[in-house]
Design a protein around this motif. Structure first.
Motif, mmCIF file in Angstrom:
data_model
loop_
_atom_site.group_PDB
_atom_site.id
_atom_site.type_symbol
_atom_site.label_atom_id
_atom_site.label_comp_id
_atom_site.label_asym_id
_atom_site.label_seq_id
_atom_site.Cartn_x
_atom_site.Cartn_y
_atom_site.Cartn_z
ATOM 1 N N ARG A 88 0.844 -1.189 0.000
ATOM 2 C CA ARG A 88 0.000 0.000 0.000
ATOM 3 C C ARG A 88 0.882 1.242 0.000
ATOM 4 N NH1 ARG A 88 -5.119 -1.728 0.502
ATOM 5 N NH2 ARG A 88 -5.905 0.410 0.474
ATOM 6 N N TYR A 89 0.428 2.245 -0.735
ATOM 7 C CA TYR A 89 1.177 3.487 -0.915
ATOM 8 C C TYR A 89 0.515 4.618 -0.142
ATOM 9 C CZ TYR A 89 3.508 1.306 -4.958
ATOM 10 O OH TYR A 89 4.235 0.479 -5.792
ATOM 11 N N GLU A 90 1.227 5.178 0.827
ATOM 12 C CA GLU A 90 0.741 6.398 1.476
ATOM 13 C C GLU A 90 0.877 7.549 0.489
ATOM 14 O OE1 GLU A 90 2.678 7.115 5.148
ATOM 15 O OE2 GLU A 90 1.880 5.312 6.118
ATOM 16 N N ILE A 91 -0.148 8.418 0.406
ATOM 17 C CA ILE A 91 -0.160 9.455 -0.629
ATOM 18 C C ILE A 91 -0.204 10.877 -0.071
ATOM 19 C CG2 ILE A 91 -1.152 7.950 -2.390
ATOM 20 C CD1 ILE A 91 -3.900 9.232 -1.745
ATOM 21 N N GLY A 92 -0.056 11.020 1.242
ATOM 22 C CA GLY A 92 -0.004 12.361 1.803
ATOM 23 C C GLY A 92 -1.349 13.038 1.958
ATOM 24 N N ILE A 93 -2.435 12.296 1.750
ATOM 25 C CA ILE A 93 -3.782 12.799 2.036
ATOM 26 C C ILE A 93 -4.211 12.146 3.343
ATOM 27 C CG2 ILE A 93 -6.189 12.897 1.271
ATOM 28 C CD1 ILE A 93 -5.186 12.766 -1.607
ATOM 29 N N GLY A 126 -5.214 3.246 4.900
ATOM 30 C CA GLY A 126 -3.826 2.799 4.831
ATOM 31 C C GLY A 126 -3.160 3.155 3.523
ATOM 32 N N GLY A 127 -3.657 4.211 2.854
ATOM 33 C CA GLY A 127 -3.108 4.621 1.560
ATOM 34 C C GLY A 127 -3.838 3.939 0.421
ATOM 35 N N LEU A 128 -3.202 3.916 -0.743
ATOM 36 C CA LEU A 128 -3.781 3.273 -1.924
ATOM 37 C C LEU A 128 -3.108 1.928 -2.157
ATOM 38 C CD1 LEU A 128 -4.016 6.225 -4.487
ATOM 39 C CD2 LEU A 128 -5.754 5.425 -2.864
ATOM 40 N N ARG A 129 -3.892 0.952 -2.567
ATOM 41 C CA ARG A 129 -3.306 -0.356 -2.840
ATOM 42 C C ARG A 129 -2.513 -0.314 -4.142
ATOM 43 N NH1 ARG A 129 -6.322 -3.235 -6.577
ATOM 44 N NH2 ARG A 129 -8.413 -2.435 -7.012
ATOM 45 N N ALA A 130 -1.546 -1.201 -4.248
ATOM 46 C CA ALA A 130 -0.742 -1.302 -5.462
ATOM 47 C C ALA A 130 -1.641 -1.550 -6.666
ATOM 48 C CB ALA A 130 0.268 -2.438 -5.314
ATOM 49 N N ALA A 131 -1.145 -1.142 -7.846
ATOM 50 C CA ALA A 131 -1.855 -1.296 -9.123
ATOM 51 C C ALA A 131 -3.007 -0.316 -9.276
ATOM 52 C CB ALA A 131 -2.332 -2.729 -9.329
ATOM 53 N N SER A 132 -2.979 0.797 -8.513
ATOM 54 C CA SER A 132 -4.003 1.830 -8.647
ATOM 55 C C SER A 132 -3.564 2.874 -9.673
ATOM 56 C CB SER A 132 -4.251 2.524 -7.305
ATOM 57 O OG SER A 132 -4.793 1.639 -6.355
ATOM 58 N N ASN A 133 -4.516 3.332 -10.478
ATOM 59 C CA ASN A 133 -4.294 4.456 -11.386
ATOM 60 C C ASN A 133 -5.291 5.553 -11.043
ATOM 61 O OD1 ASN A 133 -2.177 3.752 -13.476
ATOM 62 N ND2 ASN A 133 -3.469 1.933 -13.596
ATOM 63 N N PRO A 144 8.563 -0.899 -5.070
ATOM 64 C CA PRO A 144 7.419 0.001 -5.249
ATOM 65 C C PRO A 144 7.783 1.240 -6.071
ATOM 66 C CG PRO A 144 8.141 -0.039 -2.951
ATOM 67 C CD PRO A 144 9.014 -0.969 -3.686
ATOM 68 N N ILE A 145 7.027 1.476 -7.127
ATOM 69 C CA ILE A 145 7.289 2.593 -8.038
ATOM 70 C C ILE A 145 6.018 3.417 -8.217
ATOM 71 C CG2 ILE A 145 7.868 3.227 -10.419
ATOM 72 C CD1 ILE A 145 9.734 0.867 -10.519
ATOM 73 N N ARG A 146 6.173 4.729 -8.122
ATOM 74 C CA ARG A 146 5.087 5.670 -8.382
ATOM 75 C C ARG A 146 5.363 6.375 -9.713
ATOM 76 N NH1 ARG A 146 3.007 7.741 -2.702
ATOM 77 N NH2 ARG A 146 4.104 6.308 -1.307
ATOM 78 N N LEU A 147 4.301 6.624 -10.474
ATOM 79 C CA LEU A 147 4.408 7.357 -11.734
ATOM 80 C C LEU A 147 3.539 8.598 -11.647
ATOM 81 C CD1 LEU A 147 5.152 7.618 -14.792
ATOM 82 C CD2 LEU A 147 3.074 6.291 -15.265
ATOM 83 N N CYS A 148 4.075 9.726 -12.100
ATOM 84 C CA CYS A 148 3.314 10.979 -12.144
ATOM 85 C C CYS A 148 3.365 11.520 -13.578
ATOM 86 C CB CYS A 148 3.905 11.993 -11.168
ATOM 87 S SG CYS A 148 3.081 13.598 -11.193
#
Length: 241
Positions: A3-8, A16-23, A135-139
């Motif tokens: 899970r990715y914490e996103i600062g919101i 607990g943030g967003l689960r992996a594989a979320s767009n 874990p990789i984030r794309l913006c």
């Protein structure tokens, strides 16, 4: 699943943030600092990496924005579709790659794949090793600019490939689209590729401009509207209780 914490605060605390594989599509009108909301969400935590595909800002500006969010320079890779048109002699480095314009979607896709492979290799070889897959984030800042250069069908195919890669890599993708520049058909088409949408709105009050957003699609729910502020390079999200 990672899970990715996103600062919101509300999303990180309650889900607990967003689960992996979320767009995630950030659908925002102009002058709402949506790119800084995207950078906050895409900022890598310890043991993570971020790739920013920039059609609106130069690599140095994007890196600076992530550094203000607390990212380390070696955690962030940039694919810059802005700078090379004025500085054609630029050469790629491990963490900064350049394409000639936002129309060069093929080169963007190739360089994105190479950068992901490099980051995966770093993650696997890290001491101590981090999560597998790394874990990789794309913006992507922004889909709006790509749509100005390429037809909707071409943009859709490109984003279809990118969003599927983020699912395959178990990363998350954050994509910005101007909600006032495109018709309903275009917005609906891009939405098809996303599983979460962040709607941003703005209102001109008597003394200040008020901006807030809501998150649609986290576990099938829609959050209340959440107020945020941007001042001198700092984005602040109001706690919701």
């Amino acid at each position: 699943m990672y899970r990715y914490e996103i600062g919101i605060p509300m999303i990180d605390r309650e889900f607990g943030g967003l689960r992996a594989a979320s767009n995630v599509l950030i659908l925002a009108p102009p002058l709402t600092y949506a790119e800084h909301l995207a950078y906050r969400m895409a900022c890598p935590r310890a043991g993570e990496w971020t790739i920013a595909l920039s059609t609106d800002e130069r690599a140095a500006e994007v890196v600076g924005a992530f550094r203000k969010q607390g990212a380390q320079r070696n955690q962030v890779g940039i694919i810059d579709a802005v700078t090379k048109s004025s500085v054609p002699t630029l050469r790629d480095t491990a963490k900064a790659k350049f394409v000639t314009s936002p129309l060069d979607l093929t080169s963007m896709g190739i360089k994105l794949s190479r950068m992901v492979e490099d980051m995966w290799r770093e993650g696997v070889m890290a001491d101590p090793p981090g999560p597998i897959p790394p874990p990789i984030r794309l913006c992507v800042n922004s889909v709006s600019t790509i749509l100005m250069y390429a037809r909707l069908e071409v943009t859709f195919k490109f984003l279809h490939v990118i969003t599927n890669r983020m699912k395959k890599f178990e990363g998350i993708g954050i994509y910005i689209l101007n909600s006032e520049s495109f018709d309903e058909r275009t917005i609906a088409t891009i939405k098809q590729l996303m599983n979460i949408v962040i709607e941003v709105r703005t209102e001109d009050g008597r003394q200040s401009v008020e901006r807030d957003f809501r998150v649609i699609g986290v576990r099938g729910r829609t959050t209340p509207w959440i107020r945020y502020f941007y001042d001198d390079g700092t984005l602040t999200i109001e706690e919701w209780r």
